[in-house]
Each structure stands twice: as C-alpha cells, then as structure tokens.
Design a protein around this motif. Structure first.
Motif, short mmCIF file in Angstrom:
data_model
loop_
_atom_site.label_atom_id
_atom_site.label_comp_id
_atom_site.label_asym_id
_atom_site.label_seq_id
_atom_site.Cartn_x
_atom_site.Cartn_y
_atom_site.Cartn_z
N SER A 135 7.89 15.32 1.01
CA SER A 135 7.65 16.32 2.04
C SER A 135 6.31 17.02 1.80
CB SER A 135 8.78 17.35 2.06
OG SER A 135 10.03 16.69 2.17
N GLN A 172 5.38 4.44 -6.40
CA GLN A 172 5.28 3.42 -5.36
C GLN A 172 5.01 4.07 -4.01
OE1 GLN A 172 8.86 1.15 -4.62
NE2 GLN A 172 7.82 -0.24 -3.23
N LEU A 215 3.94 -11.76 -2.38
CA LEU A 215 4.90 -10.81 -2.93
C LEU A 215 6.31 -11.37 -2.78
CD1 LEU A 215 3.44 -7.64 -1.18
CD2 LEU A 215 2.65 -8.73 -3.27
N ARG A 229 -7.74 4.12 -2.74
CA ARG A 229 -7.28 2.97 -3.50
C ARG A 229 -6.75 3.40 -4.86
NH1 ARG A 229 -8.53 -2.61 -3.56
NH2 ARG A 229 -8.34 -3.48 -5.65
N THR A 230 -5.49 3.13 -5.14
CA THR A 230 -4.92 3.44 -6.46
C THR A 230 -5.45 2.43 -7.48
OG1 THR A 230 -2.90 4.27 -5.42
CG2 THR A 230 -2.79 3.75 -7.76
N VAL A 231 -6.02 2.92 -8.57
CA VAL A 231 -6.56 2.02 -9.59
C VAL A 231 -5.69 1.97 -10.83
CG1 VAL A 231 -8.96 2.14 -8.88
CG2 VAL A 231 -8.03 3.88 -10.43
N ARG A 232 -4.82 2.94 -10.98
CA ARG A 232 -3.97 2.96 -12.17
C ARG A 232 -2.76 3.83 -11.89
NH1 ARG A 232 -4.61 2.73 -18.00
NH2 ARG A 232 -6.54 1.55 -17.68
N LYS A 233 -1.61 3.37 -12.34
CA LYS A 233 -0.41 4.21 -12.35
C LYS A 233 0.04 4.34 -13.78
CE LYS A 233 1.50 2.38 -8.10
NZ LYS A 233 2.76 1.81 -7.58
N SER A 266 1.40 5.64 -3.84
CA SER A 266 0.28 4.70 -3.72
C SER A 266 0.26 4.04 -2.34
CB SER A 266 0.33 3.65 -4.82
OG SER A 266 1.60 3.06 -4.88
N THR A 267 1.44 3.82 -1.76
CA THR A 267 1.48 3.27 -0.40
C THR A 267 0.82 4.24 0.58
OG1 THR A 267 3.59 2.25 -0.93
CG2 THR A 267 2.99 2.34 1.40
N MET A 327 1.04 -7.48 6.76
CA MET A 327 2.04 -8.17 5.96
C MET A 327 2.75 -9.19 6.83
SD MET A 327 3.50 -7.53 2.80
CE MET A 327 4.00 -5.83 2.53
N ALA A 374 -2.34 -11.63 -1.06
CA ALA A 374 -1.41 -11.56 -2.19
C ALA A 374 -0.05 -12.09 -1.78
CB ALA A 374 -1.29 -10.13 -2.70
N PHE A 420 -0.51 -1.13 -4.99
CA PHE A 420 -0.55 -0.78 -3.57
C PHE A 420 0.80 -0.28 -3.07
CE2 PHE A 420 -4.26 -3.91 -2.62
CZ PHE A 420 -5.12 -3.07 -3.32
N ARG A 473 0.56 -10.62 1.90
CA ARG A 473 -0.15 -9.39 2.27
C ARG A 473 -1.64 -9.64 2.37
NH1 ARG A 473 -0.04 -6.13 -2.00
NH2 ARG A 473 -2.15 -6.85 -2.40
N HIS A 486 -4.01 -3.20 6.06
CA HIS A 486 -3.09 -4.20 5.53
C HIS A 486 -2.37 -4.89 6.68
CE1 HIS A 486 -3.40 -3.12 1.32
NE2 HIS A 486 -3.36 -1.85 1.68
N SER A 543 0.56 0.66 -14.71
CA SER A 543 0.42 -0.45 -13.78
C SER A 543 -1.05 -0.61 -13.44
CB SER A 543 1.21 -0.18 -12.49
OG SER A 543 2.58 -0.10 -12.76
N THR A 565 -2.92 4.34 0.06
CA THR A 565 -3.53 3.14 0.64
C THR A 565 -3.72 3.31 2.14
OG1 THR A 565 -2.44 1.78 -1.02
CG2 THR A 565 -3.29 0.64 0.91
#
Lengths: 423, 423
Positions: free
Chosen positions: B167, B27, B221, B39-43, B30-31, B190, B219, A18, B230, B188, A45, B34
């Motif tokens: 950009s 990072q 963190l 939804r990111t499932v894999r990096k 994926s933020t 936090m 979660a 995330f 989170r 989300h 990841s 989100t």
C-alpha cells in the motif's frame, strides 16, 4: 566452541531480479543449513550478467565459508553460470563423461529425444567435483577454493528448479557439507500462537524475554492471524542447549497458554488433523467465500484421507440449497452472508456428507460485492458438532487473497477449539 | 538515452535469513520498479544485526540510485532498522508528531489499547521524510543522500508486512520515485506456453531468438508444466519499442502457436474464466486428489462467481457415490483411480450441479497409497461438456505438493482446450 560456519546463498537469474518468478530456493536452503548448524549471513539475487555474478562471488568469498548458488544452469542461451564460474576460478569447461552418461540416460529412460543443448549441459568447469543430478538434466557442482585455508572454502552450484535443487541438497550436498566442516550446535524451538497481536504478545512476555540467557535469542514471526515465537540456542553441547530451551519454553507457556496451538513445524491443518485422528472423528467442509482454499489446506497434509471425507464448495446460492439443504426462505430473508445461513451450511455439510464435524465459510472476499451494511471483508464462519454449532463473524479488510487466507486461518482455529472440547 | 536508474532491494530480518518465513516483498517490489523503468540490480536479505545492515547499505550505495529496505520496523526488541539508519546517516531518532498522531489514531479507530512500544514507532531518524502509513503502525521513511549528486540518491525504509508495504509503495513511494528520477523506458512482453519443455521450445525458436535486435532480450521462465517467454525492450521511445515488441511477438507466435495460452499476467485460471464468461458457460468441479486446490485457483480470480457454481471434493469413495453418482460397481471393479471413475466424476458433477462444463481429478498424490500397477503420481483428469467427455492419464512424480499443482495445471489446460472447441 568451534568457529561458526557462515553461508551465503545466491540465486542467479533475471527472472528473479525482475520479479517474474518467486524465489523459494533461498528460504529452503537457509532453513536446511540452519538445521546442520551453518548460519546464513546473506542472501542475494543477481541477474544473468557475468559481471554481477563475479562481483557477488568476490563479496561472498569475504563473508562466508560456504557459498551456494542456484540457477543459471539451464540449457538455454540466457544461462551463463557455468561460464562465469570458469572465469572466476580461471579454468575452462570440459565434457564430463559421467555427467554425459547421466544426461543421456535421463532422456533415454523417458524415451525423449536429447538435444545438443542438453548434451552441452554435461560440460563442467575443470576444477569442480561433479555432483550427479538424478532428478533433472543440469548437473550439480562442488568447488573447494583457497586450499591454503585448512577447511577450504566451498562453492556449490545447483540448478534453480526447486525439486531438483532440493533433491541434490538433501541427498548429496548437506551430508557433504557436514563431513567437510566442523559445525557448532544451533537449536531452534518454535512456539506457534494464534489470535493475539505481536505487540500484545511482546508485552505479556517482556519480563521473560529480558531474562533470556545470552545463548538464547528470541524472534517474533507474524503471519496471517498467527505469531510464531522462535527461540534460537547456539553452543557446543546439544543436550544442555536442548534442556535450556525446554526450560525457557516451560517458563513462557503459562503466560500465553490459550494462544498456543502448536510447536515447530506444526500448522493449524496438521494440528486439527492430529486431533481428528486421535478422537476418530471425520470432517466435512462447506466453503463459499474461501472457494476451496480451506479444503486445499486440509488435504495438503499427507494421510488426510484418514479423517477428511469431502467438501462442498457452494459458490452459487442454488448449490447451497441443493447440496447443503440451506432453506431458500433463510437465504431470501437473511442472505448468503448471515448467521442463519452459515449455521445451516455447517450443519448441512455435516448431515449430507455424514461426518462427525462440519465447518463452513461464507462472506464477501472482495474486491466487489460489498454493501453499506455488509462491506467487503464481512465473513461468517461456523463449526458444527454433535454437541453444538458455533458461529463467528469476522470483519476483515478489502484484499481478496488476504481475506481468503485469514478466513481459512480463523475457521481452522475455530475447528481446533471445538475439537478440544470433545472427548 | 537517459542514464538507467538502478535499484537495490533489501529485506531485513533473521526470520528471512533463517528461512522461517517466505520473502514475497522483494519480488513484488522489483516487479513494480521494473514497470516504472527502474532496473533492480541486486536483491539481498540480511539479519537483524546492525553491522550486517550497515554493510549492505554501504555496498548498495556503490551499486544503486535507489535503495529500498523492508522489515525490521516492528515494535519489538529484535527490530533495529531505525536505529541502524540513524548510525548510517549519523543522526538520531526524534518523535515525529504527525507519525504519533497517525499511530494514536490507528489504535483509537480500532478501539484497541496503544502500548508504549507502539508509541515509540513514531520516533524517526531526524533526516528522513516521514511517509504516513495508513495501513499499519510502522511509518515509512524516505531519505535523500549525498546532495552533491544532482539527482540525489534515495533510500526508502518500509515495514515488512506485505500489504502495508504494498500500500505504501503503490500510493506514495512509486509516484515519488517517478517524480524524483528521469527514468528510461523498459517494456516487457510475456508469452505464456503450456505443454512443451524449455529446451524443446528453445530449439523451435532458435533462429528467431538469434535474430532478435540488441535492445530486445529474451528469457525462459519455466514453472509447473508451463514455460514463460519474457521479452524485455529497453530504450527511450515507448511507442517504437512497443511496435518492435509487437513485431517480434508476431514473428514467434506461428512457431509455437498451439502451446500459447496467454500473455503477460494471464494465468490459466484467468484465461479459462474469460472463455467461460465469453461463451456464457458455467463450471462445476469434482476433485479427489487435488483436494480443493483446483477450485481455490478458479476462485482466486475476482468475479469468478459469474461462471463458477461450485465443487464437490470427494475425498472418500462414499462421497463419490453419494454426491457424484459414481456407480459402486465401477469403483469396485476399476477403483477410484481409473478412466471409468474419472469419466463418471466429470459427468456426475456436471449433472448434479447443473453446470455446462464439469472437470474432475482423481489420483494418487502420494507420498503413500501407491501400488505396483498404480504408483504414486498416477492421476486421471477429465472434462465433460454437452458435446463429449475427454479423459487423460498423467504419470507424475512422487512429490505430493508438486503432483497437486501439476494436476491442477493440466486439468485447467484440458478445460481451456475443450472450451476452445465449443461455440
């Protein structure tokens, strides 16, 4: 030449997927693996879902001899790595007495109460070799799979907390991997340049690059105002590769000489630190727009106290006057972002702190504060020695953080150039 | 509830695989994904080899609706992403006139010579939609694949240079993705805590956590002295989810109240900045062992000049005496790492810079400089106001960088606590 050992590095945790936290582990791990001749072929990841973890384990099994997992070993409910490894290896968790003693001791030593959640961290998959974690509460795990294979494929599961993971890798896992595998020799040589763009660098060294032998590969690694040239040699004879690398470096240096500030792990702050030490000089810093970042870079280097005396971060103009002795009239006439002011700041900090060299930064980092004649990104830097004071005007972009980092890079390089002119 | 759109984020480049540079792109991407409900499932990170890139493309095609690639678009020989995309899509590179005009203009505007390598950056796969890059020389690319599928799977290829990639994503790609897909709502929240460990936090809120509804996930963190909680809510009705999140936050806050310093993107430096502004107070900093890092954190925040006046980084004891007015006798009797010295530093910087609040750090960051009674990691912090001066002794570890970051975290939290006591 021995078969190359291939590694896959996997981080587990929704927080990384995330984008809530930065993954620094995979970078560090792949660097260390490279240094012992194990080549990372994939980094991934995945989230805290069993299916996703099982899938990457199956995929990695096809690609790599070494599979290193970090994360998902915490005491809390969202950490499921251990349970998933049990499913993958078709085994179950059993309380490991050594691990339990270790966790218990960890809390006793710190005089902290141990929770049931902490106790459960000592339960490990039945088929794993327990790797004691002297730096935290989550044990490391080592699995050897498909014993049919002579070498045996290796899975390693480590906590995601960077300094625990690093300590486990350095002290226990890396030596164990070297003992387990016969690894080829992979040597790197990094040439670090500053002040020339990637494509211009490439044109200058094109003929040299085209003539590189097949066992030596070149990569360009650009970052804030710098470009690193990484030479990678792969083979079996370390001494011979070392010599071939040295020859190629000797061939390319004359083409880019004035832009090379260091090699391998050299950073501008370590290079200037070395120069200051060699010449028994001391450094004082006056920072405005960089707000302490230049000083933080200088003091990142262990032993910086041998040559760094201190800094004055003069964010307010009043501090520039009171602490650095900048003339009010100069500030009034030319403003804080001007050549007369930056000159007065560099000379002022050198005089006030009594150091042999003074450097200074003043500019508009952004996002606000720009004017038509001084837009965001207008930044002055200076370096004052007993010989002279050199000033430079930078015209950077509109991104605050980038401007701060680039300015730091430029002022450290100006310092390096000035130090080279001194005896 | 609409089908969730799944994304896979891929970085291309040996420099990342070999660990030579830090990947901050995945990072950030994926933020942002989100935030628009993707939804990111894999990096993944793969090297500059065609086979590796083709393999990840084929795998990602099975897992994700959106595949975002960064890197490998540079002008140099080791960048092969475009050629590999041509192989994957079974097409070829054609010179794109718009892209060529853009690259030519980019160099003209900067008065820089354009190389043949730069010109070739305007050649793109025939099947891609050209995404103009106003921030650099490598164009972005958008591919829509397997048109049988109603939505059409999307591939995006972007340069790896972070600020160019950001950009392009912010201004062109993210809006285009929102227009292309019907995305679910993912919210989300936090909660940021400081000064309590992950497992202790977990025990305090266990009952609340167990009672969370299925559409809300939790979660933990952890990072330097902080733990972020989170909460992630997934559904179709933004307003309802927002309300459910608010209720859960309201339920948990009383259990951990004194440890909560902020929410969402709040950082300690932004929170103290806000408090200083609200109370019209000014800040001065005296740094020894943190060497400018505390000031750099404070000035990372845009507009910090409204409340931050300056710092004195007194690495040498002489500077502590001359610039902060620390009594030589105190230094001689108690040493630089002592309660009397840290108190004198905090009060001194407040007096010398004329600010309403002064904070200070002094300790042994390591790796050297430790003694039996003051081992590495022995660090004093202090905060001085017109009401009182509070000092604290930290006993940290042996890692220099971690000690600097943890000390910064603790002194900013001490400042926060003191600011809350002031009117």
């Amino acid at each position: 030449m021995p078969e190359t050992i291939l590694a896959e590095v996997v981080t587990i945790g929704d927080e990384i997927l995330f984008g809530q936290i930065t993954d620094t582990n995979t970078q560090w791990i792949s660097t260390e693996l490279t240094n012992i001749g194990i080549r990372t072929v994939r980094k991934s990841s995945v989230g805290d879902q069993a299916e996703a973890i099982l899938q990457i384990l199956q995929e990695a099994h096809q690609r790599a001899n070494v599979i290193i997992l970090t994360g998902g070993l915490g005491p809390t409910k969202d950490d499921i790595t251990k349970h998933t490894l049990c499913r993958y290896f078709n085994t179950e968790l059993v309380m490991n007495p050594d691990a339990l003693a270790m966790v218990t001791g960890f809390f006793a030593k710190r005089g902290r109460a141990m929770t049931e959640l902490n106790r459960l961290q000592a339960a490990l998959p039945a088929n794993c070799v327990y790797i004691p974690n002297h730096w935290g509460t989550a044990p490391g795990m080592w699995f050897e799979h498909d014993q049919g294979d002579v070498r045996g494929r290796v899975y390693v599961s480590l906590p995601g907390v960077p300094f625990e993971m690093k300590s486990l890798m350095t002290n226990l896992i890396l030596p164990k991997l070297q003992a387990h595998f016969r690894t080829p020799v992979i040597l790197h040589k990094m040439i670090r340049t500053v002040g020339i763009g990637e494509s211009f660098l490439a044109e200058r060294i094109e003929q040299w690059e085209d003539a590189l032998p097949p066992q030596i590969r070149l990569a360009y690694l650009p970052s804030f105002g710098q470009v690193k040239l990484r030479l990678t040699a792969t083979g079996t004879n370390a001494q011979q590769l070392q010599q071939e690398l040295a020859e190629q470096v000797a061939n390319v240096l004359p083409l880019i000489d004035q832009h090379v500030f260091g090699f391998d792990s050299d950073e501008l702050e370590t290079v200037v630190g070395r120069l200051l030490k060699e010449k028994s000089l001391t450094l004082g810093i006056a920072e405005s727009c960089t707000g302490g970042y230049v000083s933080a870079q200088i003091t990142k280097v262990p032993g910086a106290s041998a040559y760094f005396w201190g800094s004055i971060v003069s964010y307010a103009n009043e501090i520039k006057v009171k602490e650095l002795g900048v003339d009010r009239a100069v500030l009034a006439e030319h403003g804080a972002v001007s050549e007369p002011t930056i000159q007065a700041m560099a000379e002022g900090v050198r005089r006030v702190l009594g150091t042999s060299v003074g450097i200074a930064t003043s500019g508009i980092a952004g996002p606000d504060g720009g004017t038509p004649d001084k837009p965001v990104g207008t930044i002055w830097i200076a370096c004052a020695t007993d010989q002279r004071t050199v000033t430079r005007l930078l015209k950077l972009g509109q991104y605050r953080e980038q401007n701060i980092q680039l300015t730091t890079n430029y002022v450290l390089n100006l310092l390096r150039e000035e130090l080279l002119t001194l005896n």
